[in-house]
Design a protein around this motif. Structure first.
Motif, short mmCIF file in Angstrom:
data_model
loop_
_atom_site.label_atom_id
_atom_site.label_comp_id
_atom_site.label_asym_id
_atom_site.label_seq_id
_atom_site.Cartn_x
_atom_site.Cartn_y
_atom_site.Cartn_z
N ARG A 185 8.56 0.03 -1.77
CA ARG A 185 7.85 0.38 -0.55
C ARG A 185 6.53 1.04 -0.93
NH1 ARG A 185 8.85 2.03 4.88
NH2 ARG A 185 8.03 4.10 5.23
N GLU A 187 4.50 3.47 -0.90
CA GLU A 187 4.33 4.88 -0.58
C GLU A 187 3.70 5.57 -1.78
OE1 GLU A 187 8.23 5.86 2.14
OE2 GLU A 187 8.37 6.00 -0.02
N LEU A 190 4.60 10.96 -6.04
CA LEU A 190 4.39 12.37 -6.26
C LEU A 190 3.60 12.55 -7.56
CD1 LEU A 190 5.31 14.86 -4.79
CD2 LEU A 190 7.35 14.87 -6.20
N LYS A 191 2.56 13.37 -7.49
CA LYS A 191 1.81 13.67 -8.71
C LYS A 191 1.91 15.15 -8.99
CE LYS A 191 -1.69 10.99 -7.05
NZ LYS A 191 -3.03 10.47 -6.91
N GLU A 339 -1.68 3.63 9.92
CA GLU A 339 -1.54 3.30 8.51
C GLU A 339 -0.78 4.34 7.71
OE1 GLU A 339 -2.08 0.57 7.12
OE2 GLU A 339 -3.20 -0.50 8.65
N SER A 340 -0.47 5.46 8.33
CA SER A 340 0.30 6.48 7.61
C SER A 340 1.62 5.89 7.15
CB SER A 340 0.56 7.66 8.54
OG SER A 340 1.56 8.49 7.98
N CYS A 341 1.99 6.15 5.91
CA CYS A 341 3.23 5.56 5.42
C CYS A 341 4.44 6.26 6.03
CB CYS A 341 3.31 5.62 3.90
SG CYS A 341 3.62 7.24 3.25
N GLY A 342 4.24 7.46 6.57
CA GLY A 342 5.35 8.16 7.20
C GLY A 342 6.14 9.00 6.25
N GLN A 343 5.71 9.06 5.01
CA GLN A 343 6.45 9.84 4.04
C GLN A 343 6.35 11.32 4.33
OE1 GLN A 343 7.19 9.07 -0.48
NE2 GLN A 343 5.04 9.00 -0.01
N CYS A 344 5.12 11.84 4.33
CA CYS A 344 5.05 13.29 4.42
C CYS A 344 4.65 13.72 5.82
CB CYS A 344 4.19 13.90 3.33
SG CYS A 344 2.50 13.43 3.29
N ARG A 348 2.21 12.13 9.07
CA ARG A 348 2.99 11.31 9.98
C ARG A 348 2.94 11.86 11.40
NH1 ARG A 348 7.95 12.10 7.87
NH2 ARG A 348 8.43 13.80 9.29
N ASN A 385 -1.13 17.49 2.17
CA ASN A 385 -0.44 16.20 2.13
C ASN A 385 -0.23 15.73 0.70
OD1 ASN A 385 -0.20 15.30 5.02
ND2 ASN A 385 -2.36 15.85 4.90
N LEU A 386 0.66 14.76 0.62
CA LEU A 386 0.98 14.18 -0.69
C LEU A 386 -0.17 13.35 -1.19
CD1 LEU A 386 3.18 13.60 -2.80
CD2 LEU A 386 4.05 11.83 -1.32
#
Lengths: 422, 769, 327, 199
Positions: A185, A187, A190-191, A339-344, A348, A385-386
């Motif tokens: 997916r 997304e 994490l860095k 377009e937000s992936c919805g992860q963080c 979202r 945000n991530l």
């Protein structure tokens, strides 16, 4: 006129999709020279010396990016990011369509420079035609022996894998792109770990923009000093800017960095008849607006950053006084929310919140408190945000809300606040 | 974490307190060492950081932006502030976003009262929402699978569930679908979410989005009386919390700190098989056979009748005519009492082996769970641990996926582990994969003693080569290792259970007492012959929860108590002595097996050890074993399996051989008498490889009968399933299903296809995917 | 001709009826007065103004279960209430209510009446002591011990205070004492004796504030803890009869008996008697509502160290005065 | 030791006080022939309310049970069947029982209730001869179906319950000073001198 033809040389004049045409104009010569005469370190050094900064948006010096790769003997990958989806940007698509060989040569040079034997080309899903053109170009180059094993008789081998995205803006973010490449997916990751340490398939990876890579043959050909001498010292070189908005001749123009915005406006034909430009978004949808008084600023990375915005991908959008900035804000916010992936969480929920709020304002349900709400929400979703997507909402929205507050106030019909005190 | 260098420590300051932690520690973990509160949703110590919820923001000096504590490793000299204006502002912002579209239905939410979001919103919430528009409307009460319900409005997309399914179980069926505000938890395939570990996601979910069907709206957390005990469903011995309310078991929960045994997870059988104790079919009074009928009698009469029956048998034919079968339901204390009482009576015919499993003690190389996890190569022989010891299998998956171990199986069973498995077919293959490996873990099912013996000698060889080997025995009965260790085995010339059946057939066994075992369904001699032998015993006593196939043959049925209703100890397959605590009150009329035995001893005027003595023996450390797998002492002369024979070579004339496997929801007993598990119980199925199915021309959903090569035994109405991982020419069936008891079949037996019915001929409701 | 014994029986029956009725209504009277003083209306549900309450209570008493503790001495346990009751009732045979009752009916005209009364009340304490002892449990025993000690302590002061009257009257006949008061009631010359008599008689009858024998808050119910039903009722009756007896004696000895006040001889003597005795009973009730119960050691201190010396002094002064004036 | 005169005065004052009381007007109310009026928010027997559409207000959340200091309330939740929806949420009270013998009528249940379902009426006459009859279950606590008050929260199509936050918001609009109207089995009680009677 400061318009130059470096990357865009020959576009619209000859069929650069044909490998022979490209070769006749000096194409693949640098590739051959690199393999036969230069060591990877030489190319990396030349790139560093040229001061080339990434053309994808962040403007990170390319040479330094390469230098982060650990020297641990693991396989390493070069990924060319052709997921151009930033609102207002259309330069990579043009390069892909018109000079696929130049892009390919850049990829090959970049891969060689970092010691990679496998490069990936990630093409945005919507670029159907660009994908076909590039595949054709790749086939031609492979047939010509520029790609594959023992290129030019050396023991260097390189493979180029082309991958198509499915149309998610977030896949332009390098780690999301890597996830997408791996079949996961799209997304952002994490860095840390950063892609240079643990990227594609867990190996050191460099992700470069199409334009960045396409510049490499020219730096090799003309030398780093030639490149460094153009434009301001800390943002040297040429840049293709995608000018759009309320101008007479929108389009891609290649200019030296440091050209004043007003000159860019003139290049694009100036404002329409009887109109004046009131705002300009200098670096794509994620950048904050500059206004009429800022038009004389030189267009380069540092000046833009100093004025609270960014050069980004070089997409300049001019707005004249007829613009409804509420609608403009909604258009961009809707884009980012969609377009937000919805992860963080902040991106979202915050994007969605701003979208419904702007929708309500536009449909006549605006509240007195909404102006503050827009500023407050957009501010509080920024910086936590991530990935940078969430942080991309605030700049434009906040700058136009502050500047054109009366326009927003004009939509507020119900003055009372619904806020219940806690 | 592959390079185990010397643990370096890093000093940093958290909220003004100097802290020294190992290098690589995350700030969120380091913060736990000082008295501070860093909220987390997406982070979980077992799942690692994900950086999604952004609630764990902390301020780190010299960094311009707030950082997430869950993904920031500590660095020397770092100065961290977990509180302060900037941090509070950030968390308040995240909290506002989290609660923005989250429904305020805490009063009806099952998580209410133990919800992280609720707790932290008390700390960081704003009290009122600034959202002027309607909250986003999402699916509610979505049926995710047979065990789980999803309320997507409550979901905060922390992805703990999907990451559990990815990182821990490796099954990867749960995913986030769609994106942005519209994202929803779903299975990738769109099929119902089926997993043997599905219940764990409800515990991981920090909000009330994922709830268990069995617990939905049953109780509130503050109503539950929690007892920590040991799961008695299988031999892993997971620690679990039993939440009791108003005399009913509301739910069971894993013990997150139980790293040593369960690693903090529970399988669905341990979690959801909690309805049986209250089943209407439970026996709650002693039943005495009068002709064809049973009459309810009191306990005094029951014990008297039992003692009289034993006395008659002892008097008429001596201790050789009396036998005792003590199944795995017994606790250590009860085994000690039983063994002591039988010793007092001179009875030597003792055994625990009511099923296929012949051995329970892994022998001299017995290992701990941690050693299994650290192995470089894991070899599973016989039935796969994924079905016999599910939580043990999670450790195998962890070793394979996170520590790079290699997993190989030997025998005709599919591993069912969702990690890369190499099925081996010959002993040479085993030797080949061993080259260069230093740490090996061997898991055996304890069924085929002959195979075990060869395995043992091979292991000795590996040890001699300097390979470090640990062995595990994952069998059928939960306290088999306790039974073996405490002497529930034939004593000085006594008969094993198979011998007792033989004696019964010849009329030499006058009395048999069976505790918590169902040999008719499980013993490899086959249901018919076991039942036949049992019916020839003049006095058969069965202590059971339900009227099982075996209990139906008894002259006296004694109502027993479940593992939730009595206290004592068990020994798990790794040799840990684990306490079992009473979690709720037993129904009146039932007695724990130990109490029955004490009453019997009193009636017989026999001397049994006192409580302290029993406890001391029941909790004593296991003696060091000197034998290995397949020890001759365990031989009973019954061949329960030819799994090794199946592993090599081609099948015989029929072209088809049988693999009798297990399923975590098979085995009758507590599962069969638990209606809450109806949807999870497996149907009698025949699993074939695609090639075999094509050769036999059967299709998914067909029903077919299997006949033993002699034609004496048959399995009828098996639903055909096709599994790409199944070996060719093998038909895998499930053991222990009362509808189609496969206990007369042994692994590797040749079988032939009987009648078959096409899927279309069946009622649609019977056709399963 | 009606035989003498029949007449005696009839007389006894009449007196008993009157006495029992008086008991019943004095109990109602007490409940009413106490309720009023506690701002309550008191019993008012049974009959008009609660007039039938005593009958209801009596019926209740009769139908309640009669319990005997296992540890009790059965004979004495059963006997004790009767000792109390018989003694309490017996005194009424000797009390002259009026000139006519003493004269025509010949009731209570006994020449050493006061001694008989003291004798009977002293026996009555056996009822309480034995009840407490025979109950076989600790609280009743404590109650009976207290009762015995209390009786002995205050009997002395009581008797001393009465002797003063006897000296003045020069007779032990109650009729004679009343006659001797035709001029001046003895309450005047014997005020100190009267007060001592009141205090000691409250203690003698075990009434508040000297009801340490029962003392609900410490001894549950004292000697009658274990009693229930009719047997408890008998103790109850005895207590009230004792109270009435004492009221009658006080009237006879100090308040001039049936002698009218202010020369109002139109009103019959019996009425005067009842009014005076009634006032005395009211005083009892008033005491009960007003004063809290004494601590036991203070009760004994008071009795021995204050009341007895004062009574002795009073007796000596009286004797001296009589000796001087007569001489 | 106080003086003799002081002792006499003390006695006098004591006896005067009790005597004086004997002649004062008695505050006793001749219940049940005379009934006194209750305070408007008198805490008596409970009732479970409904919405105007007949749905039960109670959502079985057990907050009353946990708020109860006397442990008098037992609630066991259950899930609404799609074809037999009892309450506007997914959850309703499958069992709701109050042991009125344990109840101390403090009204904390009423305050804890997020949906105004449980209220205390001024009714207090609960005397009975059997202890068991003091355990009031739903059949006696619930008002009749036609006695509901207030509009239920919105439900989405297909019976998906609306956000309960709406209900909680309504709760804060109740006039605390005035309290609830006294009701019995849903009918409003009116104030009369001789106690509250049905209107």
């Amino acid at each position: 006129m400061p318009v130059v033809n470096v990357l865009t040389d020959g576009i619209g004049e000859v069929n650069l999709r044909d490998i022979d045409v490209y070769r006749n104009r000096g194409g693949y010569a640098q590739w051959q020279r690199a393999l036969t005469e230069l060591q990877p370190e030489n190319i990396a050094q030349m790139t560093s010396d040229s001061g080339l900064r990434g053309r994808g948006g962040a403007g990170f010096p390319t040479g330094r990016k390469w230098s982060f790769l650990p020297k641990n003997g693991r396989p390493r990958y070069l990924v060319c990011n052709c997921d151009e989806a930033e609102p207002g940007t259309f330069k990579d698509h043009m390069l892909l369509l018109e000079t696929p060989h130049q892009v390919l040569e850049g990829i090959l040079l970049g891969a060689y420079a970092i010691g990679s034997h496998h490069a990936f080309m990630y093409i945005r899903g919507e670029f159907e035609q660009g994908y076909r053109v590039f595949m054709e170009a790749l086939a031609q180059a492979r047939a010509a022996g520029f790609v594959g094993q023992n290129v030019f008789g050396t023991d260097y081998g390189i493979e180029v894998t082309v991958h198509r995205g499915a149309g998610a803006y977030i896949c332009g973010e390098e780690t999301a792109l890597l996830n997408s490449l791996e079949g996961k997916r799209g997304e952002p990751r994490l860095k840390p770990p950063f892609p240079a340490v643990k990227g594609l398939y867990g190996e050191p990876t460099v992700v470069n923009n199409v334009e960045t890579l396409a510049t490499l043959p020219h730096i090799l050909k003309n030398g780093p000093q030639w490149f460094a001498s153009v434009g301001p010292p800390r943002s040297p070189g040429f840049k293709i800017v995608s000018v759009s908005g309320h101008v007479r001749r929108p389009g891609n123009y290649e200019v030296p960095l440091g050209t004043p915005l007003r000159e860019l406006l003139e290049i694009a034909g100036g404002p329409r008849e009887g109109r004046t430009i009131v705002a300009v978004q200098p670096g794509g949808g994620s950048s904050a607006c500059l206004f009429a008084e800022d038009l004389d600023l030189p267009y380069d990375f540092d000046t833009m950053a100093q004025h609270g915005t960014m050069l980004g991908s070089g997409a300049i959008v001019f707005f004249d006084e007829t613009t409804n900035f509420v609608e403009a804000a909604l258009a961009l916010v809707r884009f980012f929310a969609h377009e937000s992936c919805g992860q963080c969480t902040p991106c979202r929920e915050g994007g969605h919140w701003l979208e419904v709020t702007l929708n309500r304002i536009l449909s006549g349900g605006g509240l007195d408190s909404d102006i503050d709400l827009l500023l407050s929400v957009s501010h509080q979703l920024t910086g936590i945000n991530l990935c940078p997507l969430g942080d991309s909402i605030e700049p434009f929205l906040a700058s136009v809300v502050r500047r054109f507050e009366p326009q927003f106030r004009g939509y507020v019909r119900r003055p009372e606040s619904i806020l219940v005190s806690a | 974490m592959t390079e185990a260098g010397p643990p370096q420590s890093v000093s940093l300051t958290i909220d003004g307190t100097p802290v020294t932690v190992p290098a690589g520690t995350l700030v969120v973990e380091a913060a736990k060492t000082v008295d501070t509160d860093v909220p987390v949703y997406c982070y979980h110590p077992k799942l690692g950081p994900a950086g999604l919820c952004r609630i764990c923001l902390v301020e780190i000096e010299r960094l311009p932006k707030l950082q997430i504590a869950c993904n920031t490793p500590v660095a020397e000299g770092m100065v961290v502030h977990t509180h302060g204006q900037k941090v509070e502002d950030g968390r308040r912002a995240v909290m506002e976003f989290l609660l923005l579209n989250h429904p305020l239905d805490c009063p009806i939410c099952d998580k209410g009262g133990e919800c992280d979001l609720q707790d932290f919103s008390m700390a960081y919430g704003q009290g009122a929402s600034r959202l002027a528009d309607a909250k986003a409307s999402k699916p509610k009460a979505l049926d995710l699978g047979p065990t789980i319900v999803l309320d997507d409005e409550r979901c905060i997309v922390c992805q703990r569930c999907t990451r559990f399914d990815d990182i821990i179980t490796r099954e990867r069926s749960l995913v986030v679908k769609d994106r942005g505000q519209r994202d929803v938890i779903a299975t990738a395939s769109g099929e119902p979410y089926r997993s043997n570990f599905s219940g764990n996601v409800t515990e991981l979910c920090p909000v009330g989005a994922l709830t268990s069907k069995t617990y939905r709206f049953k109780s509130r957390p503050w109503d539950n009386h929690r007892t920590a005990t040991t799961c008695t469903q299988c031999s892993v011995g997971c620690q679990l919390f039993v939440d009791e309310r108003y005399g009913t078991i509301a739910r069971t929960m894993s013990v997150p700190s139980d790293d040593a045994i369960s690693d903090g997870w529970l399988c669905d059988r341990g979690r959801y098989n909690i309805g049986f104790y209250a089943d209407a079919r439970r026996i709650t009074a002693p039943l005495l056979r009068r002709g064809e009928q049973y009459v309810q009698i009191g306990w005094d009469d029951a014990v008297e009748a039992w003692a009289a029956g034993l006395r008659d048998a002892l008097g008429a034919a001596g201790p050789q005519a009396v036998g005792v079968l003590g199944g795995g339901r017994l606790l250590n204390e009860e085994i000690v009492l039983l063994v002591a009482l039988m010793q007092e009576l001179g009875v030597t015919n003792l055994d625990w082996r009511a099923g296929r499993q012949r051995q329970a003690t892994p022998g001299r190389y017995a290992g701990t769970y941690a050693e299994l996890e650290a192995a470089q190569l894991i070899l599973a022989v016989g039935r796969p641990p994924s079905q016999t010891a599910p939580v043990l299998d999670l450790r195998i998956r962890k070793a394979v996926s996170q520590r790079g171990a290699r997993y190989v199986t030997y025998g005709g069973h599919a591993a069912g582990s969702f990690v890369g498995v190499t099925p081996l077919r010959s002993a040479d293959d085993v030797e080949n994969v061993l080259s260069g490996v230093e740490r090996v873990a061997v898991v055996w099912d304890g069924i085929d003693l002959e195979l075990g013996a060869r395995l043992a000698s091979a292991i000795d060889g590996w040890v001699a080569r300097g390979v470090s080997v640990t062995t595990y025995l994952s069998g059928e009965a939960n306290n088999a290792r306790g039974a073996e260790a405490l002497g529930m085995v034939p004593r000085s010339g006594g008969l094993p259970f198979t011998g007792m059946l033989d004696a019964a057939q010849n009329g030499r066994l006058r009395s048999l007492s069976i505790f918590g075992a169902n040999p008719v369904l499980h013993h490899p001699l086959g249901g018919a012959s076991v039942a036949n032998a049992l019916e020839r015993i003049p006095f058969l006593v069965v202590s059971e929860l339900f009227l099982t196939e075996t209990a139906q043959r008894a002259h006296l049925i004694l109502p027993a108590r479940t593992g939730f209703e009595k206290a004592g100890h068990v020994i798990n397959l790794a040799g840990d002595v684990l306490p079992v605590h009473q979690a709720h009150a037993a129904p009146p009329g039932t007695l724990a097996d130990g109490d029955m035995l004490v009453a019997l001893a009193a009636e017989l005027a026999a001397e049994v050890p006192g409580p302290e003595d029993v406890l001391a023996r029941a909790t004593a450390a296991l003696p060091a074993a000197t034998h290995g797998f397949g020890d001759a002492a365990y031989s009973e002369g019954v061949t329960a399996s030819k799994s090794d024979g199946m592993a090599a070579g081609k099948p015989g004339g029929g072209g088809l051989r049988i693999a009798v496997g297990s399923d975590i929801f098979a085995g009758g007993g507590t599962i069969w008498f638990d209606e809450t598990l109806a949807e999870l119980r497996p149907d009698p199925a025949a699993t074939l490889s695609p090639a075999t199915a094509a050769r036999l021309d059967v299709h998914i959903g067909d029903r077919l009968d299997l006949l033993s090569s002699s034609g004496d035994d048959s399995l009828q109405g098996l639903v055909v399933r096709i599994d790409a991982g199944a070996p060719d020419d093998v038909v895998a069936v499930i053991d222990g299903l009362p509808e189609a008891p496969a206990n007369s079949f042994a692994d590797g037996d040749n079988v032939v296809l009987g009648a078959r019915r096409a899927a279309d001929a069946l009622e649609p409701a019977l056709v399963l995917p | 001709m009606i035989p003498w014994w029949a007449i005696a029986l009839i007389k006894a029956a009449v007196i008993l009826f009157v006495v029992v009725t008086t008991f019943a209504y004095s109990m109602l009277f007490e409940r009413k007065i106490m309720a009023w003083m506690q701002l309550r209306p008191g019993p008012n549900r049974v009959g008009p103004w609660g007039m039938m309450q005593p009958a209801a209570d009596a019926a209740k008493m009769m139908f309640k279960e009669d319990l005997t503790p296992e540890t009790a001495d059965p004979l004495i346990y059963r006997l004790a209430p009767f000792i109390s009751l018989v003694c309490a009732m017996g005194t009424f045979a000797i009390i002259p209510f009026s000139e006519s009752s003493a004269g025509i009916w010949g009731m209570g005209n006994v020449n050493a009446g006061i001694l008989v009364i003291f004798a009977l009340t002293s026996i009555g304490v056996y009822g309480i002591s034995l009840a407490g002892w025979s109950s076989g449990s600790k609280f009743p025993l404590l109650g009976s011990v207290r009762s015995t000690a209390q009786m002995i302590s205050y009997e002395l002061a009581l008797t001393m205070s009465v002797i003063g009257v006897l000296i003045l009257a020069g007779t032990t006949s109650l009729v004679g004492i009343v006659h001797a008061q035709r001029g001046l009631w003895y309450i005047a010359p014997q005020l100190v004796g009267f007060i001592i008599f009141i205090i000691a008689s409250v203690a003698e009858t075990n009434r508040a504030p000297f009801d340490l024998v029962e003392a609900e808050s410490e001894l549950v119910g004292g000697f009658h803890t274990e009693y229930s039903g009719l047997r408890f009722g008998l103790f109850f009756i005895a207590e009230y009869l004792n109270m009435i007896t004492v009221a009658c004696i006080a009237t006879l000895l100090f308040l001039g008996g049936w002698n009218p006040l202010f020369g109002l001889s139109i009103v019959p003597g019996i009425v005067w008697f009842i009014v005076k005795a009634g006032l005395f009973i009211f005083m009892y009730i008033w005491l009960r509502t007003t004063l809290p119960r004494l601590r036991y050691d203070r009760l004994m201190n008071f009795g021995w160290k204050f009341l007895l010396p004062v009574a002795t002094l009073n007796l000596m002064v009286t004797a001296a005065v009589v000796a001087v004036t007569a001489g | 030791m106080q003086s003799f005169g002081g002792a006499v005065m003390a006695l006098y004052r004591g006896f005067a006080t009790t005597l004086q009381f004997a002649f004062q007007k008695k505050p006793t109310v001749q219940y049940p022939s005379v009934r006194k009026q209750h305070a408007p928010r008198f805490h008596g027997l409970h009732e479970l309310r409904r919405y105007a559409d007949g749905k039960e207000r109670c959502i079985g959340c057990e907050l009353c049970a946990i708020a109860c200091p006397a442990n008098a309330i037992t609630v066991i939740g259950a899930e609404n069947a799609p074809d037999d929806r009892r309450s506007p949420g997914e959850r309703f009270a499958g069992r709701y029982e109050i042991d009125e013998l344990r109840c101390i009528f403090c009204g904390l249940c009423e305050e804890a209730c997020p949906t105004d379902a449980i209220v205390l009426t001024p009714r207090f006459e609960m005397a009975d001869y059997r202890r068991g009859s003091f355990i009031y279950s739903k059949d006696r606590l619930l008002v009749p179906p036609d006695a509901g008050v207030g509009a239920p929260p919105d439900e989405r199509p297909g019976g998906i319950p609306a956000d309960l936050g709406w209900v909680t918001e309504q709760k804060s609009t109740v006039d605390i000073a005035r309290g609830y109207d006294a009701t019995y089995n849903g009918a409003k009680l009116k104030d009369e001198h001789k106690g509250l009677t049905l209107q």
